[in-house]
Design a protein around this motif. Structure first.
Motif, PDB file in Angstrom:
ATOM      1  N   MET A 227      22.293   0.668  56.423  1.00  0.00           N
ATOM      2  CA  MET A 227      21.667   1.930  56.801  1.00  0.00           C
ATOM      3  C   MET A 227      22.734   3.012  56.874  1.00  0.00           C
ATOM      4  SD  MET A 227      19.169   3.870  57.645  1.00  0.00           S
ATOM      5  CE  MET A 227      17.747   2.834  58.017  1.00  0.00           C
ATOM      6  N   GLY A 228      22.530   4.083  56.117  1.00  0.00           N
ATOM      7  CA  GLY A 228      23.469   5.193  56.124  1.00  0.00           C
ATOM      8  C   GLY A 228      22.777   6.484  56.518  1.00  0.00           C
ATOM      9  N   ALA A 229      23.575   7.484  56.858  1.00  0.00           N
ATOM     10  CA  ALA A 229      23.033   8.806  57.205  1.00  0.00           C
ATOM     11  C   ALA A 229      23.756   9.861  56.382  1.00  0.00           C
ATOM     12  CB  ALA A 229      23.212   9.085  58.698  1.00  0.00           C
ATOM     13  N   MET A 230      23.003  10.826  55.904  1.00  0.00           N
ATOM     14  CA  MET A 230      23.573  11.917  55.128  1.00  0.00           C
ATOM     15  C   MET A 230      22.863  13.218  55.491  1.00  0.00           C
ATOM     16  SD  MET A 230      22.241  11.380  51.220  1.00  0.00           S
ATOM     17  CE  MET A 230      22.929  12.993  50.764  1.00  0.00           C
ATOM     18  N   PRO A 231      23.342  14.368  54.988  1.00  0.00           N
ATOM     19  CA  PRO A 231      22.715  15.640  55.350  1.00  0.00           C
ATOM     20  C   PRO A 231      21.267  15.734  54.880  1.00  0.00           C
ATOM     21  CG  PRO A 231      24.869  15.996  54.343  1.00  0.00           C
ATOM     22  CD  PRO A 231      24.540  14.557  54.150  1.00  0.00           C
ATOM     23  N   LEU A 232      20.525  16.625  55.516  1.00  0.00           N
ATOM     24  CA  LEU A 232      19.168  16.916  55.061  1.00  0.00           C
ATOM     25  C   LEU A 232      19.219  17.352  53.596  1.00  0.00           C
ATOM     26  CD1 LEU A 232      17.909  19.007  58.117  1.00  0.00           C
ATOM     27  CD2 LEU A 232      17.278  16.652  57.576  1.00  0.00           C
ATOM     28  N   PRO A 233      18.381  16.801  52.739  1.00  0.00           N
ATOM     29  CA  PRO A 233      18.449  17.101  51.296  1.00  0.00           C
ATOM     30  C   PRO A 233      17.804  18.435  50.934  1.00  0.00           C
ATOM     31  CG  PRO A 233      16.724  15.509  51.713  1.00  0.00           C
ATOM     32  CD  PRO A 233      17.379  15.761  53.039  1.00  0.00           C
ATOM     33  N   TYR A 234      18.375  19.543  51.455  1.00  0.00           N
ATOM     34  CA  TYR A 234      17.790  20.858  51.196  1.00  0.00           C
ATOM     35  C   TYR A 234      18.356  21.509  49.931  1.00  0.00           C
ATOM     36  CZ  TYR A 234      22.067  22.753  53.323  1.00  0.00           C
ATOM     37  OH  TYR A 234      23.372  23.044  53.612  1.00  0.00           O
ATOM     38  N   SER A 235      19.349  20.878  49.294  1.00  0.00           N
ATOM     39  CA  SER A 235      19.879  21.407  48.035  1.00  0.00           C
ATOM     40  C   SER A 235      19.799  20.324  46.970  1.00  0.00           C
ATOM     41  CB  SER A 235      21.342  21.850  48.204  1.00  0.00           C
ATOM     42  OG  SER A 235      22.195  20.720  48.305  1.00  0.00           O
ATOM     43  N   THR A 236      19.817  20.733  45.699  1.00  0.00           N
ATOM     44  CA  THR A 236      19.748  19.734  44.623  1.00  0.00           C
ATOM     45  C   THR A 236      20.981  18.839  44.611  1.00  0.00           C
ATOM     46  OG1 THR A 236      20.704  21.370  43.079  1.00  0.00           O
ATOM     47  CG2 THR A 236      18.301  21.161  43.128  1.00  0.00           C
ATOM     48  N   ARG A 237      22.111  19.349  45.118  1.00  0.00           N
ATOM     49  CA  ARG A 237      23.324  18.515  45.147  1.00  0.00           C
ATOM     50  C   ARG A 237      23.161  17.371  46.137  1.00  0.00           C
ATOM     51  NH1 ARG A 237      27.404  19.010  42.146  1.00  0.00           N
ATOM     52  NH2 ARG A 237      26.639  21.024  41.434  1.00  0.00           N
ATOM     53  N   TYR A 238      22.574  17.643  47.295  1.00  0.00           N
ATOM     54  CA  TYR A 238      22.299  16.581  48.259  1.00  0.00           C
ATOM     55  C   TYR A 238      21.215  15.640  47.729  1.00  0.00           C
ATOM     56  CZ  TYR A 238      24.968  19.116  51.838  1.00  0.00           C
ATOM     57  OH  TYR A 238      25.965  19.735  52.546  1.00  0.00           O
ATOM     58  N   GLU A 239      20.186  16.217  47.102  1.00  0.00           N
ATOM     59  CA  GLU A 239      19.137  15.376  46.519  1.00  0.00           C
ATOM     60  C   GLU A 239      19.721  14.452  45.455  1.00  0.00           C
ATOM     61  OE1 GLU A 239      14.926  17.739  46.663  1.00  0.00           O
ATOM     62  OE2 GLU A 239      16.357  18.378  45.135  1.00  0.00           O
ATOM     63  N   GLY A 240      20.638  14.995  44.646  1.00  0.00           N
ATOM     64  CA  GLY A 240      21.242  14.200  43.580  1.00  0.00           C
ATOM     65  C   GLY A 240      22.104  13.077  44.121  1.00  0.00           C
ATOM     66  N   LEU A 241      22.861  13.357  45.178  1.00  0.00           N
ATOM     67  CA  LEU A 241      23.712  12.318  45.758  1.00  0.00           C
ATOM     68  C   LEU A 241      22.860  11.208  46.366  1.00  0.00           C
ATOM     69  CD1 LEU A 241      26.592  11.419  46.338  1.00  0.00           C
ATOM     70  CD2 LEU A 241      26.496  12.726  48.478  1.00  0.00           C
ATOM     71  N   ALA A 242      21.802  11.579  47.062  1.00  0.00           N
ATOM     72  CA  ALA A 242      20.898  10.576  47.638  1.00  0.00           C
ATOM     73  C   ALA A 242      20.253   9.737  46.542  1.00  0.00           C
ATOM     74  CB  ALA A 242      19.828  11.258  48.484  1.00  0.00           C
ATOM     75  N   THR A 243      19.817  10.393  45.471  1.00  0.00           N
ATOM     76  CA  THR A 243      19.203   9.680  44.351  1.00  0.00           C
ATOM     77  C   THR A 243      20.185   8.704  43.723  1.00  0.00           C
ATOM     78  OG1 THR A 243      17.785  11.590  43.879  1.00  0.00           O
ATOM     79  CG2 THR A 243      18.049   9.969  42.114  1.00  0.00           C
ATOM     80  N   GLY A 244      21.420   9.150  43.510  1.00  0.00           N
ATOM     81  CA  GLY A 244      22.437   8.282  42.927  1.00  0.00           C
ATOM     82  C   GLY A 244      22.725   7.072  43.789  1.00  0.00           C
TER      83      GLY A 244
END
Length: 310
Positions: free
Chosen positions: A92-109
């Motif tokens: 289980m990991g935690a990352m920033p709220l995916p409010y930008s495509t860069r965060y969305e992309g990192l989560a997707t990857g």
């Protein structure tokens, strides 16, 4: 608990756990080890090994097909059930709220690469690096995603932390910049009200450096409220993530005047995964992820060539 799952606590169930670990890396369609191989490796009798294989089939973890002298083949497997039986859970990991495509992309990857490699990850999303760090320290999370800047600041005060993965520049944010409510201004100057979010190590440190020796009013505020307060005139300026689309379209943005703020901004653009040093299991798990592939997927999402999935 069903009677089938209770069977894992029998002798056959113990064998099933050992067999499950061995079958995780066997591809569907391939021949599995012989019963004699399992006997030798797991130190169970032939009957117990056969019983363990039957348990795995009853739990729908595997489907086997016997082909006589050719051996037994693995026709289907549920990798998640196999891992659960083997006692290999997800991280289980935690990352920033995916409010930008860069965060969305990192989560997707992260999610897609871990799934392909059968290394299951679950992600929670929360605002503020300090909140994520508290979750790591309390072991609610096995790892946290944050900027290199925030990670280095925390490691100064906690020698039980280490960076497990460094994704490189511009993987966390493209850049931080100063956003100004009044387009006639070209920089932060005396008398301005400047928003600062002390829960964000990146935003607060860069803001303090940029405002050094300038007579401004620092207004404590939630990072996600900066847009509204710049728009309604409650703030004159704020340091913000340049990837925020609506901000780029609404406010004038300028670079930093100080060399120190520019240097910190570069560190703040780099995404890292932070873990506790004594969690060698987490470290080994993360090292198995293909970092290059994660970054490739992130760029596809950023460039709108792939839909985010997380």
């Amino acid at each position: 608990m069903s009677r089938i799952w209770e069977s894992l606590f029998s002798k056959n169930g113990l064998a099933a756990k050992g067999i499950a670990k061995e079958l995780i890396d066997v591809n569907e369609g391939d021949r599995i080890p012989r019963v004699e191989d399992f006997v030798q490796k797991l130190s169970f009798g032939r009957g117990t090994i056969q019983g363990g294989l039957n348990v795995l089939e009853r739990l729908h973890a595997i489907t086997l097909e016997s082909r006589g002298h050719l051996g037994t083949f693995l026709m289907n497997k549920d990798i998640h059930i196999l891992k659960e039986i083997a006692g290999i859970g997800s991280l289980m990991g935690a990352m920033p709220l995916p409010y930008s495509t860069r965060y969305e992309g990192l989560a997707t990857g992260l999610i897609e690469v871990s799934d392909v490699m059968h290394k299951r990850l679950d992600l929670a999303y929360m605002r503020g690096s300090k909140q994520r760090l508290e979750g790591l320290k309390s072991r609610r999370y096995d790892f946290v995603v944050m900027s290199k800047l925030a990670a280095e600041e925390e490691m100064k005060h906690n020698d039980n932390l280490q960076v497990a993965i460094n994704f490189g520049p511009k993987t966390y944010v493209t850049a931080h910049e100063i956003f100004l409510a009044d387009p006639s201004n070209n920089q932060i100057k005396d008398g301005m009200r400047v928003g600062i979010d002390f829960s964000s190590i990146d935003q607060s440190k860069i803001t303090l450096l940029e405002c050094d020796k300038i007579n401004v009013e620092l207004v404590p505020i939630n990072y996600m409220q900066l847009f509204e307060n710049l728009q309604n005139g409650s703030l004159d300026a704020a340091v913000w993530n340049a990837d925020e689309r609506r901000t780029n379209k609404t406010f004038k943005k300028v670079g930093f005047r100080t060399k120190e703020a520019n240097m910190l901004s570069e560190k703040a653009s780099t995404s890292v995964i932070l873990i506790e040093k004594d969690r060698t299991d987490v470290h080994d798990f993360l090292l198995g992820l293909e970092t290059r592939k994660i970054i490739e997927i992130q760029e596809l999402v950023v460039n709108k060539k792939k839909l985010p999935h997380y």
